[in-house]
Write an enzyme that holds these catalytic residues in place. Structure first.
Site, PDB file in Angstrom:
ATOM      1  N   SER A 207       4.795 -18.274 -47.034  1.00 23.16           N
ATOM      2  CA  SER A 207       5.130 -17.530 -48.244  1.00 23.16           C
ATOM      3  C   SER A 207       4.759 -18.344 -49.493  1.00 23.16           C
ATOM      4  CB  SER A 207       6.613 -17.130 -48.226  1.00 23.16           C
ATOM      5  OG  SER A 207       6.893 -16.180 -49.214  1.00 23.16           O
ATOM      6  N   ASP A 303       1.879  -6.886 -45.586  1.00 26.56           N
ATOM      7  CA  ASP A 303       2.897  -7.914 -45.796  1.00 26.56           C
ATOM      8  C   ASP A 303       4.185  -7.308 -46.344  1.00 26.56           C
ATOM      9  OD1 ASP A 303       4.250  -9.964 -47.736  1.00 26.56           O
ATOM     10  OD2 ASP A 303       3.081 -11.180 -46.336  1.00 26.56           O
ATOM     11  N   HIS A 370       6.238 -10.766 -42.429  1.00 23.74           N
ATOM     12  CA  HIS A 370       6.090 -11.788 -43.468  1.00 23.74           C
ATOM     13  C   HIS A 370       6.520 -13.113 -42.874  1.00 23.74           C
ATOM     14  CE1 HIS A 370       5.857 -13.384 -47.556  1.00 23.74           C
ATOM     15  NE2 HIS A 370       7.039 -13.950 -47.378  1.00 23.74           N
TER      16      HIS A 370
END
Length: 425
Positions: A207, A303, A370
């Site tokens: 991330s 995502d 994600h």
């Protein structure tokens, strides 16, 4: 167990929703990341019983270099030593956790583990790419494995401070934006603990940490002699400068605040800033073509974080037309799926030039997910997501050790039946 996980998930969503009502504008956006991280923490623990717990090490001497968290506390990392054939190999994982773009939400952030080592967990479970078990992490289980904690709010890239935050009415509002210095101090500390002698090294991140691994990739490579095999991996870090459902650019506006507030511009690569504005150069799609070090991009084509917080945040969807779709992709209308296919096409166009280099690797699966490297179920298990017959861990390993070239791009949704799609209640 399923009932307990459901209750935890409801609690996490309640907390995120409550905070969003208390905050100004983009505070909701900033805190959305917490809901994903909490979910992944539960999922990883459930998929890997009795994971290795690794203690927190604070970087002593960092304060003298100005390398401190948002609140001025020492930064830290978790290190588990390698052994045997991996004793001289190092895996660095940069923690993710969103960003803060205003004084107000940075002041909030410094009262959490994302802005202060006072609130960090004293030990973290090492799962997925950080696991110490060969059956869970076949290529990196016996390496020196490190997780560098994230407490600056600008992907380890800012370098400024704010001493006037008190005008907002908050007490003790001074903020330290020292992500670049935290990166340098932590890496220098690890170099002194043996990393300087590494024969193999991999810089990774998830991330906001995946974005950081792109920003610092070449810098990491230059720490080592040419004889050292050095590569980088970005997991869920391919944030796109995409148009949201209202026709605006939610993420661009947010990133502009991060870059301006935290003094990120001076630490962005001049290969980008020579021809684009600083905010554009915080987007990986404008950086990856100029990264000289071998880089692997792992991303979900849909995502979940970007769908929720960049494409259809509440500010762009005030009537909640996208709410059901964001929570569960199976509830998306045909027109919404078509919009998401446009996002996937944007991602594929962004990696075209990057994919032409034989040294780089790709794994773009058609999942609503994600971060897939730290979750045991998505990294390496009997039912991990596949493209063709290859899962993520083997794809990354084959690429790192030059066993095979990896440029795996899945067909569009709904063809992939192996995804671990996130569904929020």
């Amino acid at each position: 167990m399923r009932k307990v996980m459901g209750l935890i998930m409801v609690f996490v969503l309640f907390v995120v929703g409550f905070v969003s009502k208390c905050a100004d504008g983009f505070e909701y956006f900033n805190l959305t990341d917490l809901q994903f991280e909490s979910f992944y923490g539960v999922s990883a623990a459930a998929a890997a019983p009795n994971p290795l717990l690794v203690g927190l090490t604070l970087v002593q001497g960092a304060a003298s270099r100005g390398a401190v968290c948002l609140d001025g506390t020492l930064p830290g990392y978790h290190l588990h030593r390698g052994y045997g054939s991996g004793g001289n190999s190092w895996l660095i994982q940069l923690e993710g956790g969103g960003w803060c773009n205003t004084r107000r939400n940075c002041i909030y952030r410094k009262t959490t583990r994302r802005g202060s080592s006072n609130f960090m967990e004293k030990a973290l479970p090492f799962t997925g790419i950080l696991s110490n078990r060969a059956e869970e992490n076949p290529d990196f289980f016996n390496w020196n494995r490190v997780k560098i904690r994230y407490c600056d709010g600008a992907s380890f890239a800012g370098d400024s401070e704010d001493k006037v935050g008190g005008t907002l009415g908050f007490s003790a509002a001074q903020l330290e934006f020292r992500g670049q210095r935290i990166w340098s101090a932590a890496i220098d500390d690890l170099m002194s603990k043996g990393m300087r002698n590494a024969n193999q090294a991999l810089l990774s991140g998830c991330s906001a940490g995946g974005l950081a691994s792109i920003l610092h990739c070449d810098e990491f490579r230059y720490l080592f002699p040419r004889t050292t095999k050095v590569k980088c991996l970005s997991d869920a870090g391919l944030f796109l400068d995409a148009v949201d459902v209202s026709g605006g650019r939610t993420l661009r506006n947010f990133f502009g605040g991060v870059v301006g507030l935290q003094g990120v511009q001076k630490n962005l690569p001049n290969t980008c800033t020579n021809h684009l504005d600083p905010t554009s150069c915080f987007f990986p799609e404008n950086l990856i073509a100029n990264v000289k070090t071998p880089l692997f991009i792992l991303n979900a084509a849909y995502d979940s974080w970007q769908v929720q917080a960049s494409l259809a945040p509440p500010s762009a969807d005030p009537r909640g037309y996208w709410r059901d779709c964001k929570m569960d992709h199976a509830r998306c209308s045909s027109s919404q799926i078509q919009f998401l296919q446009g996002f996937r096409n944007h991602m594929l166009n962004a990696i075209k030039g990057f994919s032409m280099s034989r040294q780089n690797g790709l794994f773009i699966n058609s999942c609503f997910a994600h971060c897939q490297t730290e979750r045991q179920d998505t990294w390496f298990s009997d039912n991990s997501p596949l493209i063709g017959t290859k899962g993520i861990a083997l794809a990354v390993g084959d690429w790192y050790f030059n066993r095979a070239g990896i440029r795996a791009i899945d067909c569009p949704y709904p063809c992939d039946k192996t995804c671990h799609n996130l569904v929020f209640k």
